[in-house]
Write a protein that holds these residues in place. Structure first.
Motif: not given
Length: 191
Positions: A49, A133, A136
């Motif tokens: 990430l 992502d 996130k």
């Protein structure tokens, strides 16, 4: 009932209680073990990430399309977000208590999260991703913002494997209520 009155919903949050809908009914929860994401150095951003964030795949915005974020969060096979929940949180948003973090790219809204802010606490309600992502990255942005503004509590309600990868943990209700009382004692910060 088309929505939960704002004063009842906000009052519930101050007592550590939150609503979820199921089959047209509203149920209220105060888990024995409460999920939180620590805002100190226990917060963890997975390596993959971090690489994604460096590429800056999304423009991060806040509170520009709250209803669309709620809609994205509700588009699951199984969801606890029904019309009553949507109407209730839309009103909280209009009153300045419910907020969204949104990830945009050239194709539009790709993910985000929403929740409720009171005092120095943020109660995360739900998140979604249309592209890898997105939710996130929205969460990492939220944590960074909360740290900058000296928030003390990020409540996730329940704990999931998804949240554990960020350092999320469960604490007993009694401990949670103490953290909640401390976070609510300072109402000078608003999102």
């Amino acid at each position: 009932m088309h929505q939960i009155p704002a004063h009842i919903l906000l009052g519930a949050y101050t007592e550590g209680v939150f609503p979820m809908a199921e089959d047209g009914d509203i149920y209220w929860f105060s888990p024995v073990m409460r999920g939180i994401i620590p805002l100190d150095d226990r917060f963890h951003i997975p390596h993959g990430l971090k690489r994604s964030i460096k590429k800056k795949p999304f423009e991060i915005r806040t509170n520009t399309c709250f209803s669309e974020v709620m809609d994205g969060c509700s588009q699951r096979r199984e969801t606890w977000i029904d019309e009553v929940i949507v109407n209730s949180y839309l009103e909280l948003h209009e009153l300045g208590f419910a907020h969204s973090v949104e990830c945009f790219d050239e194709d539009g809204l790709q993910g985000g999260l929403y929740g409720v802010g009171l005092g120095k606490a943020f109660f995360g309600e739900s998140m979604f991703s249309r592209k890898t992502d997105a939710s996130k990255i929205a969460l990492v942005y939220l944590v960074d913002w909360m740290r900058q503004h000296e928030y003390t509590l990020l409540d996730t309600q329940w704990m999931t494997d998804h949240l554990r990868q960020f350092g999320g943990l469960e604490i007993p209700r009694e401990e949670y209520l103490k953290l909640l009382a401390e976070a609510l004692a300072d109402d000078s910060i608003t999102y």
